[in-house]
Design an enzyme around this catalytic site. Sequence first.
Site, mmCIF file in Angstrom:
data_model
loop_
_atom_site.group_PDB
_atom_site.id
_atom_site.type_symbol
_atom_site.label_atom_id
_atom_site.label_comp_id
_atom_site.label_asym_id
_atom_site.label_seq_id
_atom_site.Cartn_x
_atom_site.Cartn_y
_atom_site.Cartn_z
ATOM 1 N N SER A 1 0.833 -1.212 0.000
ATOM 2 C CA SER A 1 0.000 0.000 0.000
ATOM 3 C C SER A 1 0.862 1.254 0.000
ATOM 4 O O SER A 1 1.819 1.380 0.768
ATOM 5 C CB SER A 1 -0.905 0.003 1.233
ATOM 6 N N SER B 1 -0.452 4.103 0.820
ATOM 7 C CA SER B 1 -1.114 5.058 1.715
ATOM 8 C C SER B 1 -0.200 5.633 2.797
ATOM 9 O O SER B 1 -0.267 6.832 3.071
ATOM 10 C CB SER B 1 -2.355 4.420 2.341
ATOM 11 N N THR C 1 -8.992 -1.117 2.826
ATOM 12 C CA THR C 1 -8.769 -1.510 1.437
ATOM 13 C C THR C 1 -9.147 -2.966 1.241
ATOM 14 O O THR C 1 -9.711 -3.605 2.146
ATOM 15 C CB THR C 1 -7.323 -1.154 1.003
ATOM 16 N N LYS D 1 -13.741 -3.555 2.275
ATOM 17 C CA LYS D 1 -14.566 -2.336 2.214
ATOM 18 C C LYS D 1 -16.047 -2.614 2.497
ATOM 19 O O LYS D 1 -16.733 -1.801 3.110
ATOM 20 C CB LYS D 1 -14.406 -1.647 0.852
ATOM 21 N N ASP E 1 -13.599 7.230 -2.461
ATOM 22 C CA ASP E 1 -13.062 6.761 -3.745
ATOM 23 C C ASP E 1 -13.679 7.523 -4.923
ATOM 24 O O ASP E 1 -12.954 7.980 -5.814
ATOM 25 C CB ASP E 1 -13.317 5.256 -3.926
ATOM 26 N N GLY F 1 -17.517 -2.456 -15.517
ATOM 27 C CA GLY F 1 -17.524 -3.125 -14.221
ATOM 28 C C GLY F 1 -18.762 -2.762 -13.433
ATOM 29 O O GLY F 1 -19.359 -1.696 -13.650
ATOM 30 N N ALA F 2 -19.172 -3.654 -12.536
ATOM 31 C CA ALA F 2 -20.367 -3.403 -11.722
ATOM 32 C C ALA F 2 -20.167 -3.959 -10.315
ATOM 33 O O ALA F 2 -21.134 -4.267 -9.626
ATOM 34 C CB ALA F 2 -21.592 -4.008 -12.391
ATOM 35 N N ARG G 1 -19.189 -7.779 -17.500
ATOM 36 C CA ARG G 1 -19.116 -9.152 -18.004
ATOM 37 C C ARG G 1 -20.397 -9.894 -17.644
ATOM 38 O O ARG G 1 -21.029 -10.535 -18.473
ATOM 39 C CB ARG G 1 -17.888 -9.826 -17.387
ATOM 40 N N THR G 2 -20.811 -9.802 -16.380
ATOM 41 C CA THR G 2 -22.093 -10.381 -15.941
ATOM 42 C C THR G 2 -23.156 -9.292 -16.086
ATOM 43 O O THR G 2 -23.215 -8.355 -15.272
ATOM 44 C CB THR G 2 -21.994 -10.845 -14.475
ATOM 45 N N VAL G 3 -23.970 -9.427 -17.126
ATOM 46 C CA VAL G 3 -24.881 -8.337 -17.502
ATOM 47 C C VAL G 3 -25.842 -7.989 -16.361
ATOM 48 O O VAL G 3 -26.139 -6.818 -16.107
ATOM 49 C CB VAL G 3 -25.683 -8.714 -18.773
#
Length: 281
Positions: free
Chosen positions: A20, A22, A67, A71, A108, A132-133, A157-159
Amino acid sequence: MLDRNEVDRYAVVGNPVAHSLSPAIHAAFAKQTGESLSYERIEAPLDGFARTVADFLAGGGRGVNVTVPFKGEAASWVGKLEANAAFAEAVNTIVPDEAGGYVGHNTDGPGLVMDMERLLPGATGLSVLLLGAGGAARGVAAPLLDGPARSLTIANRTVSRATALAERLRKAGYGSVAGTGFDTATGSFDLVVNATSAGLAGGVPSIAPDLVRGAYCYDMVYGATTPFCRWAAEAGAAGMADGLGMLVGQAALAFELWRGVLPDVPPVLAQIRARIGGSDA
Ligand code: ATR
């Protein structure tokens, strides 16, 4: 030399956390602002996040960054969630409140928006493609719509995860939001944000090069070069950036929540960039 016990202590908790940046970022902020604090890395066991954070705070810790992979767990652990963290169901910054409890924030998304202002100053009304989701995408979707995005297409990718996130955004009052798959995504985009974790295994999301041609491409992962930035350059993107500016931006906003002072990001970004290589467009 300051006695370690006399300064306020902060930490980033993750697993793994050894690499990290940070601690270096917060040390640079502390020096710049004249704040006295220490900031350490703590690797929590995968089944021991709650115990690790509770011990650190009970031992006098004044705040925690969270992190991967904790999260989501952090969002359940805190007593209260700020709005963006509640929507994202993810917390990257834990802040004590006056009642003796803890509030979970997610800096973020605002960190990404701050970096977009640096890279594309004054940009508004953008047509944005978000790849991305998962948790990373959930953290930035609403801040993008509150900021530079006029419309948001989420491709995953995964609708079903993309359409579910789009539906949640619409229920939260955002218009102009759509969810789709990589091979069904269409449109002309000003900005393409990669929030998938494909790059961690050296891959890129399998989208048509046409979608990024002429667009500014932002990879939320950082590195001297990233697979997505390399791919986007070859596909004819108008510009590319990795996520180092977002990382420093989210840290600056966490520092402000803890210390009440917002550090100046560009000099610290330049310092951290020099450590990892690459350039800030
Ligand atoms: P994070 O918190 O990093 O977002 P996550 O919630 O596991 O982690 O989500 C990872 C995201 O990266 C998801 O959008 C995932 O797609 P799926 O929902 O289909 O799993 C995406 N992802 C991971 N590996 C990928 C790959 N090789 N190609 C494309 N997308 C990928």
